[in-house]
Scaffold this active site. Structure first.
Site, short mmCIF file in Angstrom:
data_model
loop_
_atom_site.label_atom_id
_atom_site.label_comp_id
_atom_site.label_asym_id
_atom_site.label_seq_id
_atom_site.Cartn_x
_atom_site.Cartn_y
_atom_site.Cartn_z
CB CYS A 21 8.05 28.24 11.60
SG CYS A 21 7.62 29.39 10.49
CG ASP A 425 -2.52 -15.86 1.40
OD1 ASP A 425 -3.58 -16.31 0.70
OD2 ASP A 425 -1.38 -15.90 1.26
CG ASP A 633 2.94 -15.05 0.57
OD1 ASP A 633 1.84 -15.34 0.43
OD2 ASP A 633 3.75 -15.83 0.50
#
Length: 745
Positions: A21, A425, A633
């Site tokens: 738990c 971009d 990228d």
């Protein structure tokens, strides 16, 4: 999970068994944080793992001390083999104790269920004792052991509550039996203790089964690794274990086989299925020079390949590591839950004691008072509270990985649904990233082809060796013209501006228009405007006269195409009510021309931005109150990805960008951006639903039990149901598919 092993100079992962738990989580974290050298410890109940940040002091004994701390806290530090065996276990693994408990409890419960129908089949006290005792002290021994460890540490957990509650019911039964008049059939509570333990065991078994389903994404990725590779030797092919394959080896990949490692095709042509890694359903054509990813499936052709990466450096290993990291991480909202759980069990013990005293003082008798107190103890177990967040994160990151979305950390998953601005971009992200040199205009005016070729050769010399997309465009144009240009000398690269070097005996440069202005070289404005209005990116070829100012010798116009799905992806984001911004180093005209083609408003274009300033543009949006996701990228996008609230990198880009981003898209499909945000919204919705139900069970159940409206048996069933319902609700995320734009439910 992995065995205790060093992931980096500061991080250690450890598998932990026996946690039940949210209170267990806090207890293990406190035990680990007390170990000298530990800076931070984070424990995940759903993955049964601990991630510990330690000082990089070269202490070889830190792993042993961490394990000893876990064991001293009453839990089991598990080996990698044991943890893997638990993950790979059959869906019926561990059911035998559950079945034994249900079989032994059924005869105790059946008479109570039949009594309303006039059937009196109550067993004698001796038979009740014989059936209940094995459940209480054999099957329930785990609760006594774990509860004792918690009590010794002056903390509480689910096991302590179950042990106290069922022991009270069992002891009360013995007391009432001993006090009964000979020949009298007393009302005993053996069935309560036995049924509660059996139901809790059933709930924990169902939880374990659901956890294995939630981690199925990692197991599916791990199974992509073939066991044998075909090593190509001078005379024949030899089958070797994958553990013996090295970088640089030449391997054969037969039709229908999995590619054994990251490689480059040397011979042959085929189509390769990369769907398990990228989510792309269509096979991809591969030929000599093309890259292959380990784990993808070869089509009908035989390929001979050269190994480029193996083991931990392979793409598949990195994907598995990213998914494991995300599933082991603790979402920010879970830290609040952990604080609540830390005080939850002591509060419940206080409520149970108060219930006992209140009923006794109200004249209900010690028997009724104790039964109501037991019901409070049983229904209040905080199992669901500890599972609510991590199991949803596990399910969300798992289904995301299956469809080509790698979520690196739980924070990004939790935050992405709040994004209201997406910044892209341009080159390589919104566009194909393969610009072509469309025009070379000598000195601003058309000239003879021979002069053009001479200038193109100079430009190619300056760009030889560069990996920039514009450099590749120049080199491709030179190759098509049959020009063989030698590399320039003394090259100096200016980020976002251009490159400068010596070709033959003269000094030359390829410069952006901004750099031209800084150097005092002014190109023909009318030609520049004409090229830019066509959407071209314009650079200048400069010649540096000895002791004089640079002169513009030619203008170079580059054109790139938007990705086929770019306009649809932008429209999908705008349909969600998001603002879409483009950040580009291009001139205003070229940037706005491309923005118009993909559906971005002119006011949302940030042009002529140097790579170092992209992060500042993202920061400016955030300072304006926006929650920003940055999509990029390239290596020059890494600062902006890190500066955004959520960084999203394209996997066809650079490793630097992927490291800086919290989310990586395994293929260049921009529609995955909206899918990632949608999946975040659905996961957060599941977390909120789970937390609501986890708290609701306790907030509603505890008063009902305290006021005598729930028996211990019903309380035990409700407690088990709370954990199972939380797990089942989270697993509904596995039905998610890309492109599903319904509201998160």
């Amino acid at each position: 999970m992995n065995d205790a092993h060093t992931l980096s100079p500061h991080t250690v992962d450890l598998s932990v068994g026996g946690m039940t738990c949210a209170s267990c989580v806090g207890r293990v974290e406190r035990a680990l944080q007390q170990v000298p050298g530990v800076r931070e410890a984070s424990v995940n109940l759903a993955t049964e793992s601990a991630r510990i940040v330690v000082d990089a002091n070269g202490d070889e004994g830190i792993d042993a001390r961490l394990r000893r701390a876990v064991r001293s806290a009453g839990y089991e530090p598990r080996s990698a083999e044991a943890a893997q065996a638990a993950a790979d276990a059959s869906s019926w693994e561990g059911f035998l104790p559950v079945a034994a408990g249900l079989v032994l409890s059924a005869p105790l419960l059946a008479p109570m269920l039949l009594q309303p129908f006039g059937v009196h089949a109550m067993l004698s006290p001796w038979w009740q004792l014989l059936l209940a005792a094995p459940v209480q002290f054999w099957l329930g021994a785990r609760f006594y052991r774990a509860g004792w460890h918690a009590a010794r540490a002056l903390t509480g957990n689910m096991d302590l509550l179950v042990a106290l509650g069922t022991s009270a019911a069992f002891g009360l039964s013995l007391w009432l039996w001993w006090r009964a008049v000979p020949g009298e059939m007393p009302h005993l509570y053996f069935e309560a203790s036995a049924v509660v333990i059996s139901l809790v065991l059933l709930g924990k078994w169902l939880e374990a089964r659901a956890k294995r389903q939630a981690t199925s994404a990692i197991r599916a990725l791990q199974q992509l690794r073939p066991e044998v590779a075909h090593l190509v030797g001078p005379r024949k092919e030899t089958d070797v274990p994958m553990a013996e394959v090295m970088k640089g080896d030449t391997l054969a990949v037969r039709p229908g086989e999995r590619v054994p490692a990251d490689a480059r095709v040397l011979e042959g042509r085929s189509e390769v299925d990369e769907s398990m890694l990228t989510g792309e359903p269509l096979p991809v054509a591969k030929g000599p020079g093309d890259a292959l990813t380990g784990g993808s499936v070869n089509g009908a052709g035989r390929l001979v390949v050269e190994v480029r990466a193996v083991g931990a450096e392979s793409v598949l290993a990195r994907i598995i590591r990213l998914v494991e990291d995300a599933q082991a991480a603790k979402a920010p909202i879970q830290r609040l839950v952990d604080k609540v759980a830390a005080v939850f069990v002591p509060v419940v013990l206080g409520i149970a004691l108060l219930t006992l005293v209140a009923w006794w003082m109200a004249g209900a008798g010690s028997e009724a008072a104790l039964v109501h107190a037991v019901a409070v103890l049983v229904i209040a177990c905080p199992c669901a509270l500890g599972l609510a967040t991590p199991v949803a994160v596990m399910a969300g990151t798992g289904v995301a990985a299956k469809h080509g979305i790698l979520i690196k950390d739980a924070r990004s998953l939790e935050l992405a649904h709040k994004v209201d601005t997406v910044a892209f971009d341009k080159t390589g992200t919104l566009t194909l990233g393969t610009p072509a040199l469309t025009e070379l205009v000598p000195n601003g005016l058309p000239r003879a082809g021979e002069a053009t070729n001479d200038l193109l050769a100079v430009a190619a010399s300056l760009q030889r060796g560069s990996t920039h997309p514009l450099a590749k465009a120049v080199l491709d144009a030179a190759a098509k013209a049959g020009l063989d240009a030698a590399a320039a000398r003394d090259l100096q690269s200016e980020s976002g501006r251009g490159v400068r070097g010596v070709v033959d005996t003269g000094e030359w440069a390829i410069a952006s228009l901004r750099w031209c202005e800084e150097l005092g070289a002014v190109p023909d404005a009318s030609v520049v405007q004409r090229l830019q209005q066509r959407g071209a990116t314009v650079s200048a070829l400069l010649s540096f006269a000895a002791g004089g100012a640079p002169q513009v010798k030619a203008l170079l116009a580059f054109s790139d195409e938007p990705k086929p799905q770019a306009a649809d992806a932008v429209a999908a984001l705008q349909a969600r009510g998001l603002r879409v911004v483009m950040i580009s180093g291009d001139n205003v005209h070229a940037a706005q021309a491309m923005a118009a083609r993909v559906g971005i408003a002119p006011d949302d274009v940030r042009a002529e931005v140097l790579p170092a300033d992209k992060a500042a543009q993202v920061a400016a949006l955030r300072q304006g109150g926006r929650i920003v996701a940055m999509v990029g990228d390239g290596a020059n996008d890494a600062p902006a990805l890190a500066a955004a609230d959520v960084g999203i990198a394209m996997a066809n880009g650079t490793d630097v960008a992927m490291e800086a981003a919290g989310i990586t898209l395994m293929r260049g499909d921009l529609s995955l951006v909206a899918d990632a945000l949608d999946l975040s919204a659905r996961t957060v919705a599941k977390i909120r639903q789970n937390l609501f139900w986890a708290f609701a069970y306790n907030v509603v159940g505890i008063p009902f039990a305290a006021f005598g409206l729930l028996s211990p048996v019903v309380a035990g069933a409700a407690m088990a149901a709370s954990s199972v319902s939380v797990m089942a609700n989270a697993l509904l995320l596995r039905r998610w598919r890309p492109g599903d734009r319904r509201l998160a439910v």
